[in-house]
Scaffold this motif. Structure first.
Motif, PDB file in Angstrom:
ATOM      1  N   VAL A  45       0.809  -1.221   0.000  1.00  0.00           N
ATOM      2  CA  VAL A  45       0.000   0.000   0.000  1.00  0.00           C
ATOM      3  C   VAL A  45       0.847   1.278   0.000  1.00  0.00           C
ATOM      4  O   VAL A  45       0.400   2.323  -0.440  1.00  0.00           O
ATOM      5  CB  VAL A  45      -1.005  -0.036   1.171  1.00  0.00           C
ATOM      6  CG1 VAL A  45      -0.298   0.125   2.502  1.00  0.00           C
ATOM      7  CG2 VAL A  45      -2.090   0.988   1.007  1.00  0.00           C
ATOM      8  N   GLY A  46       2.089   1.185   0.466  1.00  0.00           N
ATOM      9  CA  GLY A  46       2.958   2.357   0.539  1.00  0.00           C
ATOM     10  C   GLY A  46       3.170   2.799   1.977  1.00  0.00           C
ATOM     11  O   GLY A  46       2.514   2.312   2.900  1.00  0.00           O
ATOM     12  N   ALA A  47       4.087   3.732   2.171  1.00  0.00           N
ATOM     13  CA  ALA A  47       4.439   4.161   3.521  1.00  0.00           C
ATOM     14  C   ALA A  47       4.963   5.588   3.504  1.00  0.00           C
ATOM     15  O   ALA A  47       5.271   6.138   2.452  1.00  0.00           O
ATOM     16  CB  ALA A  47       5.507   3.229   4.102  1.00  0.00           C
ATOM     17  N   ALA A  78       8.419   5.627  10.884  1.00  0.00           N
ATOM     18  CA  ALA A  78       7.732   5.396   9.619  1.00  0.00           C
ATOM     19  C   ALA A  78       6.565   4.450   9.835  1.00  0.00           C
ATOM     20  O   ALA A  78       6.480   3.779  10.858  1.00  0.00           O
ATOM     21  CB  ALA A  78       8.691   4.791   8.591  1.00  0.00           C
ATOM     22  N   GLY A  79       5.702   4.396   8.835  1.00  0.00           N
ATOM     23  CA  GLY A  79       4.604   3.444   8.902  1.00  0.00           C
ATOM     24  C   GLY A  79       3.866   3.376   7.595  1.00  0.00           C
ATOM     25  O   GLY A  79       3.961   4.281   6.748  1.00  0.00           O
ATOM     26  N   GLU A  95       2.203   8.819  12.070  1.00  0.00           N
ATOM     27  CA  GLU A  95       3.263   7.896  12.472  1.00  0.00           C
ATOM     28  C   GLU A  95       4.295   8.562  13.381  1.00  0.00           C
ATOM     29  O   GLU A  95       4.785   7.943  14.319  1.00  0.00           O
ATOM     30  CB  GLU A  95       3.936   7.287  11.241  1.00  0.00           C
ATOM     31  CG  GLU A  95       3.048   6.331  10.476  1.00  0.00           C
ATOM     32  CD  GLU A  95       2.614   5.108  11.280  1.00  0.00           C
ATOM     33  OE1 GLU A  95       3.370   4.644  12.172  1.00  0.00           O
ATOM     34  OE2 GLU A  95       1.509   4.604  11.004  1.00  0.00           O
ATOM     35  N   LEU A  96       4.636   9.822  13.105  1.00  0.00           N
ATOM     36  CA  LEU A  96       5.588  10.518  13.962  1.00  0.00           C
ATOM     37  C   LEU A  96       5.075  10.587  15.389  1.00  0.00           C
ATOM     38  O   LEU A  96       5.791  10.285  16.349  1.00  0.00           O
ATOM     39  CB  LEU A  96       5.868  11.933  13.429  1.00  0.00           C
ATOM     40  CG  LEU A  96       6.824  12.776  14.276  1.00  0.00           C
ATOM     41  CD1 LEU A  96       8.208  12.138  14.354  1.00  0.00           C
ATOM     42  CD2 LEU A  96       6.905  14.195  13.737  1.00  0.00           C
ATOM     43  N   GLU A  97       3.812  10.969  15.533  1.00  0.00           N
ATOM     44  CA  GLU A  97       3.241  11.073  16.886  1.00  0.00           C
ATOM     45  C   GLU A  97       3.075   9.705  17.535  1.00  0.00           C
ATOM     46  O   GLU A  97       3.394   9.534  18.714  1.00  0.00           O
ATOM     47  CB  GLU A  97       1.905  11.810  16.852  1.00  0.00           C
ATOM     48  CG  GLU A  97       1.387  12.097  18.247  1.00  0.00           C
ATOM     49  CD  GLU A  97       0.241  13.081  18.295  1.00  0.00           C
ATOM     50  OE1 GLU A  97      -0.273  13.307  19.400  1.00  0.00           O
ATOM     51  OE2 GLU A  97      -0.151  13.620  17.237  1.00  0.00           O
ATOM     52  N   GLU A  98       2.579   8.724  16.776  1.00  0.00           N
ATOM     53  CA  GLU A  98       2.389   7.382  17.345  1.00  0.00           C
ATOM     54  C   GLU A  98       3.696   6.804  17.873  1.00  0.00           C
ATOM     55  O   GLU A  98       3.736   6.249  18.963  1.00  0.00           O
ATOM     56  CB  GLU A  98       1.822   6.423  16.294  1.00  0.00           C
ATOM     57  CG  GLU A  98       0.347   6.551  16.061  1.00  0.00           C
ATOM     58  CD  GLU A  98      -0.182   5.556  15.032  1.00  0.00           C
ATOM     59  OE1 GLU A  98       0.580   4.652  14.591  1.00  0.00           O
ATOM     60  OE2 GLU A  98      -1.356   5.687  14.654  1.00  0.00           O
TER      61      GLU A  98
END
Length: 192
Positions: A45-47, A78-79, A95-98
């Motif tokens: 799906v991409g990231a 990343a995610g 993703e940065l916050e998670e």
């Protein structure tokens, strides 16, 4: 020597595996010289990946265990995207916050990177994030990682000496250093 059109023509494809993260296809393709070849492709799906750099020039990374290579890695946060339609910048912010608990006021898109063009269509969008603010991390239930802070220069030295092997981290750290140093080899996209 004649110039060939390098494009391959898809003749047919079959689904081999449909998983949660990956979808594997086997293609039969006609090559530029007319021969037929088999291609195996992983659909992804991409990231989005983030190079979060604070006002003192430190970058925030995540250390985590990667089962496919059976070791811990030091990587950019990343995610994966939730869907192909998801906005890549929004995914980067999430993703940065998670993963780190950080939020950023300034976002610059550095590049779209083909993760492994020989066998997957995964594209990783790499962003530089600055103007960092600390918040709370919100890791997924299956995520176990540790946040590591170091000077961006040190990360680039590690990348240049072969101590970093993760492709998004290699690309992102070196692009961020060039961008911050004023060597704009790319036309970055300012985001908000």
């Amino acid at each position: 020597m004649s110039e060939w059109n390098l494009k391959e023509t898809l003749l047919d494809k079959e689904d081999v595996f449909d998983g949660t993260l990956l979808h594997v296809e086997r293609w039969r393709a006609q090559l530029p010289n007319g021969a037929i070849a088999t291609r195996e492709m992983i659909r992804h799906v991409g990231a989005s990946a983030i190079v979060p750099v604070d006002g003192e020039g430190n970058v925030y990374l995540v250390r985590q265990y990667r089962a496919p290579i059976a070791r811990e890695t030091l990587e950019l946060p990343a995610g994966k995207l939730d869907s192909k339609a998801e906005d890549r910048l929004q995914a980067a912010k999430r993703e940065l916050e998670e993963e780190t608990g950080l939020r950023a006021k300034e976002w610059v898109k550095l590049a779209d990177m083909a993760a492994a063009a020989a066998y997957t269509d995964e594209i990783v969008s790499i962003y530089l994030a600055r103007g960092l603010e600390k918040g709370e991390a919100h890791l997924d239930d299956d995520e176990f990682l540790r946040v590591v802070k170091m000077p961006l220069r040190e990360l680039c030295d590690m990348a240049a000496s072969g101590k970093i092997q993760d492709s998004k981290t290699l690309c992102g750290s070196l692009l961020a250093e060039r961008y911050i140093g004023g060597e704009h080899a790319i036309e970055p996209e300012n985001c908000q």
